[in-house]
Design a protein around this motif. Structure first.
Motif, PDB file in Angstrom:
ATOM      1  N   ASN A 100       3.961  12.922 -14.535  1.00  0.00           N
ATOM      2  CA  ASN A 100       4.695  13.490 -13.395  1.00  0.00           C
ATOM      3  C   ASN A 100       4.749  12.546 -12.201  1.00  0.00           C
ATOM      4  N   GLY A 101       4.096  11.415 -12.298  1.00  0.00           N
ATOM      5  CA  GLY A 101       3.989  10.499 -11.171  1.00  0.00           C
ATOM      6  C   GLY A 101       5.316  10.082 -10.583  1.00  0.00           C
ATOM      7  N   PHE A 102       6.285   9.759 -11.426  1.00  0.00           N
ATOM      8  CA  PHE A 102       7.581   9.303 -10.909  1.00  0.00           C
ATOM      9  C   PHE A 102       8.289  10.407 -10.142  1.00  0.00           C
ATOM     10  N   LEU A 103       8.250  11.628 -10.667  1.00  0.00           N
ATOM     11  CA  LEU A 103       8.877  12.757  -9.971  1.00  0.00           C
ATOM     12  C   LEU A 103       8.191  13.010  -8.631  1.00  0.00           C
ATOM     13  N   PHE A 104       6.872  13.006  -8.610  1.00  0.00           N
ATOM     14  CA  PHE A 104       6.132  13.204  -7.358  1.00  0.00           C
ATOM     15  C   PHE A 104       6.441  12.096  -6.363  1.00  0.00           C
ATOM     16  N   TYR A 105       6.575  10.878  -6.874  1.00  0.00           N
ATOM     17  CA  TYR A 105       6.919   9.750  -6.012  1.00  0.00           C
ATOM     18  C   TYR A 105       8.298   9.950  -5.375  1.00  0.00           C
ATOM     19  N   LEU A 106       9.263  10.331  -6.176  1.00  0.00           N
ATOM     20  CA  LEU A 106      10.620  10.544  -5.650  1.00  0.00           C
ATOM     21  C   LEU A 106      10.651  11.634  -4.590  1.00  0.00           C
ATOM     22  N   VAL A 107       9.965  12.742  -4.847  1.00  0.00           N
ATOM     23  CA  VAL A 107       9.939  13.842  -3.878  1.00  0.00           C
ATOM     24  C   VAL A 107       9.264  13.388  -2.591  1.00  0.00           C
ATOM     25  N   THR A 108       8.159  12.670  -2.710  1.00  0.00           N
ATOM     26  CA  THR A 108       7.417  12.220  -1.538  1.00  0.00           C
ATOM     27  C   THR A 108       8.220  11.227  -0.715  1.00  0.00           C
ATOM     28  N   CYS A 109       9.071  10.449  -1.362  1.00  0.00           N
ATOM     29  CA  CYS A 109       9.859   9.438  -0.653  1.00  0.00           C
ATOM     30  C   CYS A 109      11.198   9.958  -0.137  1.00  0.00           C
ATOM     31  N   LEU A 110      11.489  11.229  -0.310  1.00  0.00           N
ATOM     32  CA  LEU A 110      12.747  11.777   0.206  1.00  0.00           C
ATOM     33  C   LEU A 110      12.945  11.553   1.709  1.00  0.00           C
ATOM     34  N   PRO A 111      11.903  11.687   2.547  1.00  0.00           N
ATOM     35  CA  PRO A 111      12.144  11.395   3.970  1.00  0.00           C
ATOM     36  C   PRO A 111      12.637   9.975   4.214  1.00  0.00           C
ATOM     37  N   ILE A 112      12.221   9.034   3.382  1.00  0.00           N
ATOM     38  CA  ILE A 112      12.660   7.645   3.549  1.00  0.00           C
ATOM     39  C   ILE A 112      14.171   7.543   3.390  1.00  0.00           C
ATOM     40  N   ILE A 113      14.735   8.324   2.498  1.00  0.00           N
ATOM     41  CA  ILE A 113      16.186   8.323   2.310  1.00  0.00           C
ATOM     42  C   ILE A 113      16.882   8.806   3.588  1.00  0.00           C
ATOM     43  N   GLY A 114      16.338   9.848   4.185  1.00  0.00           N
ATOM     44  CA  GLY A 114      16.894  10.339   5.448  1.00  0.00           C
ATOM     45  C   GLY A 114      16.799   9.310   6.553  1.00  0.00           C
ATOM     46  N   TYR A 115      15.634   8.684   6.678  1.00  0.00           N
ATOM     47  CA  TYR A 115      15.465   7.649   7.704  1.00  0.00           C
ATOM     48  C   TYR A 115      16.402   6.469   7.446  1.00  0.00           C
ATOM     49  N   ALA A 116      16.513   6.047   6.198  1.00  0.00           N
ATOM     50  CA  ALA A 116      17.389   4.923   5.870  1.00  0.00           C
ATOM     51  C   ALA A 116      18.844   5.232   6.229  1.00  0.00           C
ATOM     52  N   TYR A 117      19.253   6.460   5.977  1.00  0.00           N
ATOM     53  CA  TYR A 117      20.613   6.857   6.342  1.00  0.00           C
ATOM     54  C   TYR A 117      20.810   6.754   7.853  1.00  0.00           C
ATOM     55  N   THR A 118      19.839   7.219   8.621  1.00  0.00           N
ATOM     56  CA  THR A 118      19.983   7.163  10.084  1.00  0.00           C
ATOM     57  C   THR A 118      19.994   5.724  10.584  1.00  0.00           C
ATOM     58  N   TRP A 119      19.195   4.849   9.969  1.00  0.00           N
ATOM     59  CA  TRP A 119      19.212   3.437  10.381  1.00  0.00           C
ATOM     60  C   TRP A 119      20.575   2.830  10.096  1.00  0.00           C
ATOM     61  N   TRP A 120      21.093   3.078   8.901  1.00  0.00           N
ATOM     62  CA  TRP A 120      22.379   2.528   8.512  1.00  0.00           C
ATOM     63  C   TRP A 120      23.491   3.053   9.425  1.00  0.00           C
ATOM     64  N   ARG A 121      23.473   4.360   9.656  1.00  0.00           N
ATOM     65  CA  ARG A 121      24.525   4.978  10.477  1.00  0.00           C
ATOM     66  C   ARG A 121      24.434   4.511  11.924  1.00  0.00           C
ATOM     67  N   SER A 122      23.221   4.376  12.450  1.00  0.00           N
ATOM     68  CA  SER A 122      23.044   3.894  13.825  1.00  0.00           C
ATOM     69  C   SER A 122      23.528   2.457  13.955  1.00  0.00           C
ATOM     70  N   GLN A 123      23.242   1.647  12.951  1.00  0.00           N
ATOM     71  CA  GLN A 123      23.694   0.250  12.984  1.00  0.00           C
ATOM     72  C   GLN A 123      25.215   0.177  12.974  1.00  0.00           C
ATOM     73  N   ARG A 124      25.843   0.976  12.163  1.00  0.00           N
ATOM     74  CA  ARG A 124      27.319   0.985  12.112  1.00  0.00           C
ATOM     75  C   ARG A 124      27.903   1.485  13.415  1.00  0.00           C
ATOM     76  N   LEU A 125      27.215   2.419  14.047  1.00  0.00           N
ATOM     77  CA  LEU A 125      27.696   2.987  15.314  1.00  0.00           C
ATOM     78  C   LEU A 125      27.670   1.920  16.420  1.00  0.00           C
ATOM     79  N   THR A 126      26.597   1.129  16.456  1.00  0.00           N
ATOM     80  CA  THR A 126      26.488   0.122  17.502  1.00  0.00           C
ATOM     81  C   THR A 126      27.370  -1.098  17.238  1.00  0.00           C
ATOM     82  N   GLU A 127      27.727  -1.328  15.964  1.00  0.00           N
ATOM     83  CA  GLU A 127      28.593  -2.462  15.643  1.00  0.00           C
ATOM     84  C   GLU A 127      30.044  -2.207  16.037  1.00  0.00           C
ATOM     85  N   GLY A 128      30.394  -0.954  16.157  1.00  0.00           N
ATOM     86  CA  GLY A 128      31.757  -0.716  16.574  1.00  0.00           C
ATOM     87  C   GLY A 128      32.410   0.251  15.720  1.00  0.00           C
TER      88      GLY A 128
END
Length: 128
Positions: A100-128
């Motif tokens: 079950n390790g891989f599934l637990f890892y994916l669930v635990t890392c879900l916040p990272i996906i949210g943070y990564a999206y915000t970093w990407w979106r913020s970068q695009r916002l400041t670029e223009g």
């Protein structure tokens, strides 16, 4: 650095804020979930026990603690906390969770996906 928000970008800024808070709340919920397991597993390490736990049991418990602290750290230091979370969760679940390790890892890392999206979106916002 802090550029003015253009009216058409207000919805994007709101979207970034919502996703960031969702990632933070999910990190907190995961901290509570894995924290309950951490506390329960501490009973294996507190005397009286029949045998002294092996060194690797202590090590995995320490990695589990680092994983928990990194979930909280993402609230203040999103990138650093995310890096530590990804590494510590991989080590902990790789050794402690079996199949079950891989599934637990994916669930635990879900916040990272949210943070990564915000970093990407913020970068695009400041670029223009």
């Amino acid at each position: 650095m802090n550029e003015p928000i253009i009216p058409e970008n207000k919805s994007i800024v709101l979207q970034i804020s919502i996703v960031r808070w969702a990632a933070r709340i999910l990190a907190l919920l995961l901290f509570i979930l894995w924290g309950m397991f951490f506390i329960e597993h501490l009973s294996y390490l507190i005397p009286p026990y029949e045998e002294t736990p092996a060194w690797w049991v202590w090590g995995l418990q320490a990695v589990h603690l680092v994983m928990l602290l990194s979930l909280l750290a993402t609230w203040k230091w999103e990138r650093a906390g995310s890096l530590v979370l990804a590494a510590s969760a991989a080590v902990f679940f790789g050794f402690a969770a079996g199949l079950n390790g891989f599934l637990f890892y994916l669930v635990t890392c879900l916040p990272i996906i949210g943070y990564a999206y915000t970093w990407w979106r913020s970068q695009r916002l400041t670029e223009g």
